[in-house]
Enzyme design. Structure first.
Site, PDB file in Angstrom:
ATOM      1  N   HIS A 219       0.837  -1.199   0.000  1.00 51.49           N
ATOM      2  CA  HIS A 219       0.000   0.000   0.000  1.00 51.49           C
ATOM      3  C   HIS A 219       0.868   1.244   0.000  1.00 51.49           C
ATOM      4  CE1 HIS A 219      -2.622  -3.160   1.720  1.00 51.49           C
ATOM      5  NE2 HIS A 219      -3.494  -2.595   0.909  1.00 51.49           N
ATOM      6  N   GLY A 401      -0.664   6.688   2.852  1.00 51.51           N
ATOM      7  CA  GLY A 401      -0.803   8.024   2.281  1.00 51.51           C
ATOM      8  C   GLY A 401      -2.177   8.394   1.794  1.00 51.51           C
ATOM      9  N   ARG A 405      -7.257  11.911   1.334  1.00 52.74           N
ATOM     10  CA  ARG A 405      -8.191  11.656   0.234  1.00 52.74           C
ATOM     11  C   ARG A 405      -9.417  10.907   0.729  1.00 52.74           C
ATOM     12  NH1 ARG A 405      -5.636  10.078  -5.423  1.00 52.74           N
ATOM     13  NH2 ARG A 405      -4.996  12.238  -5.131  1.00 52.74           N
TER      14      ARG A 405
END
Length: 576
Positions: A219, A401, A405
């Protein structure tokens, strides 16, 4: 980097639409869902095998749907677990009456969301099982094997489970062989460069050209340690020796072997590495059974590779070698009649989902409070949009990360879902929570959804809430979050900001809501900042705990940002 996209936020949806358009002979989209199923529909009497997780890993997960492999796949946003609602819908769609088996990598968000879906299906009488994949030897020591991540070993477990279901084995046996395959699977990976999200111009992590990351996740996480760059032969030796050192007890000399490319390390380079892997395995007495060298479980455009061994017995070897035919993987001959007529498949697809609950009646006071809730959600969305990149950078230190979002996706969906003027405050919070959980995905999505739902239950739809009610609702949310995520204070999660926030609200009993909320928001902000001194004990950041020390927890930071944004609505004249 990922160069081809339209709206980065819509990347996953655009990808799924294009994938279904390209491979309609294999798959179709589950109605109203970010998931796919076999084009022929469920097979009467056959266990439905459902795989899934975040996107960014193709061929995993949707590319593995087809005969001999998976019956359906649930697809989350990039590196983000799909929501419980999406997993439930795919499970409902592929069930033929013989039960369903969910299988996915062992990540907190996936465990929570698929677990909720499994319980919902069980409540409706569908026999639902789950097998977690825990093959990554770098993510936890052998004595903590159940805590390990699932990486490229996903492929072995999925393939064996799919083959077992294809031959008509009952759900007990499909679960059994999947668990046996996972217990016998070990993987170690290495990375030379990080991957880049669509819309970003910087990778999640960088690597010195003279160095490499050993023990990476899939990921976008860096490895658990940085070492000098090795030659192909040196890397082959390092990976092989480490995986062989963890040969499971009772494993014989046969193994299915995968040399997996992570996105930017292409086939020719992998073949060079394989040239040195194979003789080392042979010298160690390993009989290599039907090896796979290529891209099977990727990480966007990450440069690197991983080596997987799945130790076989007679039963597992037969299932590993069984035929399969999917958009991304083909083995053997599965020619012959289709399993299901189009009419039967269409009938299966039309089975209704659970009926939506009626909207509760609300008083005028509660509707006015609901308008304030909508304002608060708008303010939260604005501040998170402003800080999306910064939150993602915090998350990339020891995670994937995607936090910023995901928060934006969840809040946008929550705000859209409550546009109507007829909802009371409690139902507005519950509806917003459900939309956030479904669209935000991942751990943060389901936890924020649970928090808003608990707060909505406490607020109700009759009276405008007072401070005591709000403090009680947040306390109930803490209980719900703790039950779902199993974290406690000090584990470096959003709870390390939320618990002090709730205590400050409770201590201000009798004060006006606005000033009390603002003071509590400052307590949350200070608590979030203090998480920089903690090491994470749960979640995706746990394997890279030491790297996280010195950086505040992104979940705690985003919670503090949202609390301050709400203070601006509830106490507009207060000090900034």
């Amino acid at each position: 980097m990922t160069r081809l996209f339209n709206d980065p936020v819509a990347f996953k949806d655009d990808m799924v639409e294009g994938f279904v358009a390209a491979y309609g002979r294999y798959v179709r989209r589950v109605p109203g869902c970010s998931g796919v199923m076999r084009a022929s529909g469920p097979v009467a009497g056959k266990v439905g095998v459902i795989v899934g997780g975040g996107s960014g890993h193709y061929p995993a997960f949707c590319g593995l749907v087809g005969r001999g492999f998976a019956d359906g796949a649930v697809i989350g946003d990039i590196f983000t677990s799909p929501s419980a609602e999406q997993a439930y819908r795919v499970g409902k769609a592929v069930d033929s009456g013989a039960g369903v088996l969910f299988s996915f990598g062992n990540y907190a968000g996936d465990v929570i969301n698929f677990g909720i879906a499994e319980r919902r299906l069980r409540d409706e009488g569908i026999d639902s099982r789950t097998v977690l994949v825990t093959d990554d030897i770098a993510s936890a020591p052998p004595e903590e094997e159940p805590s390990r991540r699932g990486i490229a070993g996903d492929f072995c477990v999925f393939k064996i489970a799919g083959a077992a279901a294809e031959r008509g084995m009952p759900v007990d046996d499909v679960e059994r062989v999947a668990r046996k395959a996972n217990a016998r699977t070990r993987t170690l990976g290495a990375a030379f460069a990080g991957c880049t999200f669509p819309g970003r111009d910087e990778p999640l992590f960088t690597v010195d050209p003279a160095r490499m990351e050993l023990g990476l996740g899939i990921h976008g996480e860096p490895g658990v340690r940085t070492v000098d760059r090795l030659s192909a032969a040196g890397l082959a030796a390092a990976l092989t020796d480490a995986v062989l050192a963890e040969r499971p007890q009772g494993a014989v000399g046969r193994a299915a072997v995968i040399l997996n490319g992570l996105g930017s390390t292409k086939y020719e380079e992998l073949f060079v590495v394989w040239k040195d892997v194979l003789p080392k395995l042979t010298a160690a007495g390993v009989e290599v059974v039907t090896p796979e060298v290529g891209e099977l479980v990727t990480s966007l455009d990450m440069a690197g590779c991983s080596l997987t061994l799945c130790w076989l017995d007679d039963e597992l070897e037969e299932l590993w070698n069984a035929p399969a035919d999917t958009p991304a993987f083909r083995r053997g001959d599965l020619s012959g009649p289709t399993f299901r007529t189009p009419a039967a498949a269409a009938a299966a697809a039309e089975r209704p989902l659970a009926e939506a609950a009626e909207i509760p009646a609300a008083t005028e006071d509660s509707r006015r409070a609901a308008a304030t809730v909508r304002e608060c959600l708008g303010a939260m969305l604005a501040v998170v949009e402003d800080n999306e990149r910064a939150l993602g950078e915090l998350d990339a230190v020891a995670g994937d990360g995607d936090h910023g979002r995901g928060m934006v996706r969840g809040l946008r969906a929550a705000r859209r879902a409550v546009e109507g003027p007829d909802l009371g405050a409690g139902e507005t919070l519950r509806v917003a929570g459900a939309a956030w959980a479904d669209n935000g995905g991942g751990t943060s999505g389901v936890l924020w959804g649970a928090l808003l739902h608990a707060l909505g239950d406490a607020v109700g739809d009759e009276d405008a809430p007072d401070l005591t009610t709000l403090a009680g609702g947040v306390a109930a949310g803490i209980v719900a979050i703790t039950n779902l995520g199993k974290a406690t204070a000090g584990d470096k999660t959003l709870l390390d900001a939320l618990i002090p926030f709730q205590q400050a609200l409770a201590d201000a009993d009798g004060d006006a809501i606005g000033p009390a909320w603002r003071d509590a928001a400052e307590v949350a902000a200070n608590a979030a900042e203090a998480t920089r001194d903690l090491a994470p004990k749960v979640g995706r950041a746990r394997p890279l705990a030491e790297r996280s020390v010195g950086t505040p927890d992104p979940g705690a930071v985003s919670l503090a940002l949202c609390a301050r944004a709400v203070a601006g609505i509830l106490d507009p004249g207060g000090a900034v």
